[in-house]
Scaffold this motif. Structure first.
Motif, mmCIF file in Angstrom:
data_model
loop_
_atom_site.group_PDB
_atom_site.id
_atom_site.type_symbol
_atom_site.label_atom_id
_atom_site.label_comp_id
_atom_site.label_asym_id
_atom_site.label_seq_id
_atom_site.Cartn_x
_atom_site.Cartn_y
_atom_site.Cartn_z
ATOM 1 N N VAL A 111 0.853 -1.181 0.000
ATOM 2 C CA VAL A 111 0.000 0.000 0.000
ATOM 3 C C VAL A 111 0.893 1.236 0.000
ATOM 4 N N VAL A 112 0.635 2.138 -0.918
ATOM 5 C CA VAL A 112 1.337 3.412 -0.959
ATOM 6 C C VAL A 112 0.335 4.486 -0.556
ATOM 7 N N VAL A 113 0.627 5.171 0.551
ATOM 8 C CA VAL A 113 -0.251 6.218 1.059
ATOM 9 C C VAL A 113 0.367 7.564 0.719
ATOM 10 N N SER A 114 -0.413 8.403 0.043
ATOM 11 C CA SER A 114 0.002 9.762 -0.296
ATOM 12 C C SER A 114 -0.958 10.727 0.372
ATOM 13 N N THR A 115 -0.411 11.708 1.089
ATOM 14 C CA THR A 115 -1.264 12.667 1.786
ATOM 15 C C THR A 115 -0.751 14.083 1.575
ATOM 16 N N THR A 116 -1.671 15.009 1.731
ATOM 17 C CA THR A 116 -1.316 16.424 1.735
ATOM 18 C C THR A 116 -2.007 17.065 2.928
ATOM 19 N N LEU A 117 -1.211 17.648 3.798
ATOM 20 C CA LEU A 117 -1.727 18.385 4.944
ATOM 21 C C LEU A 117 -1.730 19.867 4.591
ATOM 22 N N PRO A 118 -2.636 20.654 5.173
ATOM 23 C CA PRO A 118 -2.725 22.075 4.823
ATOM 24 C C PRO A 118 -1.376 22.791 4.982
ATOM 25 N N GLY A 119 -0.992 23.514 3.937
ATOM 26 C CA GLY A 119 0.242 24.288 3.982
ATOM 27 C C GLY A 119 1.516 23.465 3.913
ATOM 28 N N GLN A 120 1.412 22.177 3.639
ATOM 29 C CA GLN A 120 2.569 21.279 3.612
ATOM 30 C C GLN A 120 2.735 20.682 2.216
ATOM 31 N N SER A 121 3.927 20.194 1.959
ATOM 32 C CA SER A 121 4.169 19.446 0.729
ATOM 33 C C SER A 121 3.544 18.061 0.855
ATOM 34 N N ALA A 122 3.255 17.455 -0.263
ATOM 35 C CA ALA A 122 2.711 16.089 -0.253
ATOM 36 C C ALA A 122 3.744 15.136 0.344
ATOM 37 N N GLU A 123 3.281 14.153 1.103
ATOM 38 C CA GLU A 123 4.137 13.133 1.713
ATOM 39 C C GLU A 123 3.653 11.766 1.264
ATOM 40 N N GLN A 124 4.567 10.815 1.299
ATOM 41 C CA GLN A 124 4.229 9.466 0.846
ATOM 42 C C GLN A 124 4.915 8.437 1.736
ATOM 43 N N ALA A 125 4.231 7.340 1.989
ATOM 44 C CA ALA A 125 4.794 6.231 2.751
ATOM 45 C C ALA A 125 4.380 4.924 2.093
ATOM 46 N N ARG A 126 5.271 3.930 2.148
ATOM 47 C CA ARG A 126 5.024 2.616 1.542
ATOM 48 C C ARG A 126 4.911 1.565 2.646
ATOM 49 N N PHE A 127 3.880 0.738 2.532
ATOM 50 C CA PHE A 127 3.581 -0.257 3.556
ATOM 51 C C PHE A 127 3.500 -1.656 2.956
ATOM 52 N N THR A 128 3.790 -2.635 3.780
ATOM 53 C CA THR A 128 3.557 -4.049 3.492
ATOM 54 C C THR A 128 2.786 -4.601 4.695
ATOM 55 N N PRO A 129 1.515 -4.240 4.817
ATOM 56 C CA PRO A 129 0.774 -4.445 6.062
ATOM 57 C C PRO A 129 0.528 -5.880 6.497
ATOM 58 N N LEU A 130 0.568 -6.834 5.584
ATOM 59 C CA LEU A 130 0.258 -8.206 5.976
ATOM 60 C C LEU A 130 1.490 -9.088 6.098
ATOM 61 N N GLN A 131 2.673 -8.517 5.948
ATOM 62 C CA GLN A 131 3.888 -9.267 6.160
ATOM 63 C C GLN A 131 4.220 -9.243 7.648
ATOM 64 N N LYS A 132 4.752 -10.347 8.132
ATOM 65 C CA LYS A 132 5.091 -10.426 9.553
ATOM 66 C C LYS A 132 6.169 -9.410 9.905
ATOM 67 N N THR A 133 5.976 -8.772 11.038
ATOM 68 C CA THR A 133 6.984 -7.845 11.545
ATOM 69 C C THR A 133 7.743 -8.493 12.687
ATOM 70 N N LYS A 134 8.777 -7.842 13.147
ATOM 71 C CA LYS A 134 9.608 -8.390 14.219
ATOM 72 C C LYS A 134 8.894 -8.389 15.564
ATOM 73 N N THR A 135 7.798 -7.615 15.719
ATOM 74 C CA THR A 135 7.072 -7.623 16.980
ATOM 75 C C THR A 135 6.063 -8.764 17.054
ATOM 76 N N GLU A 136 5.714 -9.329 15.904
ATOM 77 C CA GLU A 136 4.787 -10.459 15.894
ATOM 78 C C GLU A 136 5.536 -11.733 16.258
ATOM 79 N N GLY A 137 4.877 -12.576 16.953
ATOM 80 C CA GLY A 137 5.477 -13.857 17.322
ATOM 81 C C GLY A 137 6.340 -13.778 18.565
ATOM 82 N N LYS A 138 6.373 -12.617 19.221
ATOM 83 C CA LYS A 138 7.148 -12.494 20.466
ATOM 84 C C LYS A 138 6.286 -12.811 21.648
#
Length: 138
Positions: A111-138
């Motif tokens: 998932v690529v999330v693109s946002t624009t907040l008032p008075g700010q430049s556009a920002e973008q973040a890339r996610f892999t939400p269903l892949q296991k992270t290091k906090t899972e399984g602990k």
């Protein structure tokens, strides 16, 4: 001159620690407040929570302070399997952007999330939400 060089070296080492602290790998070791995945987007933290046909993005700063979303705009591009969907994100409450669309949940989802907040430049973040992270399984 020697002291100036040492001071500059020390300062660069101190300030570079912050950059390493907020890498995707580091954020994957952190428990997200809403059970989603954390990513950096410019100077903000975004937490993505994905459910069937629903996307929620929580906006905070580095300290976890809520960033108001009332005048923000955004889109989420969902790549799931061979499918691609675009979901319009709208302010939902306090620091939340939310949207709905037709997309499948798959382990290789991106998932690529693109946002624009008032008075700010556009920002973008890339996610892999269903892949296991290091906090899972602990």
């Amino acid at each position: 001159m020697k002291y100036l060089n040492l001071s500059l070296l020390a300062a660069s080492l101190i300030f570079s620690q912050g950059a390493f602290a907020h890498s995707d790998e580091y954020l994957d070791t952190q428990a997200a407040p809403h059970g989603g995945q954390l990513r950096m987007a410019g100077m903000y933290h975004y937490e993505l929570v994905v459910k069937a046909n629903e996307i929620t993005v929580y906006l905070t700063d580095h300290a976890g302070t809520k960033i108001p979303s009332n005048a923000a705009a955004g889109t989420a591009t969902v790549l799931s399997g061979k499918d691609k969907a675009s979901v319009k994100l709208q302010p939902a409450s306090d620091n939340v952007l939310k949207g709905a669309g037709k997309f499948g949940l798959a382990p290789d989802m991106k998932v690529v999330v693109s946002t624009t907040l008032p008075g700010q430049s556009a920002e973008q973040a890339r996610f892999t939400p269903l892949q296991k992270t290091k906090t899972e399984g602990k």
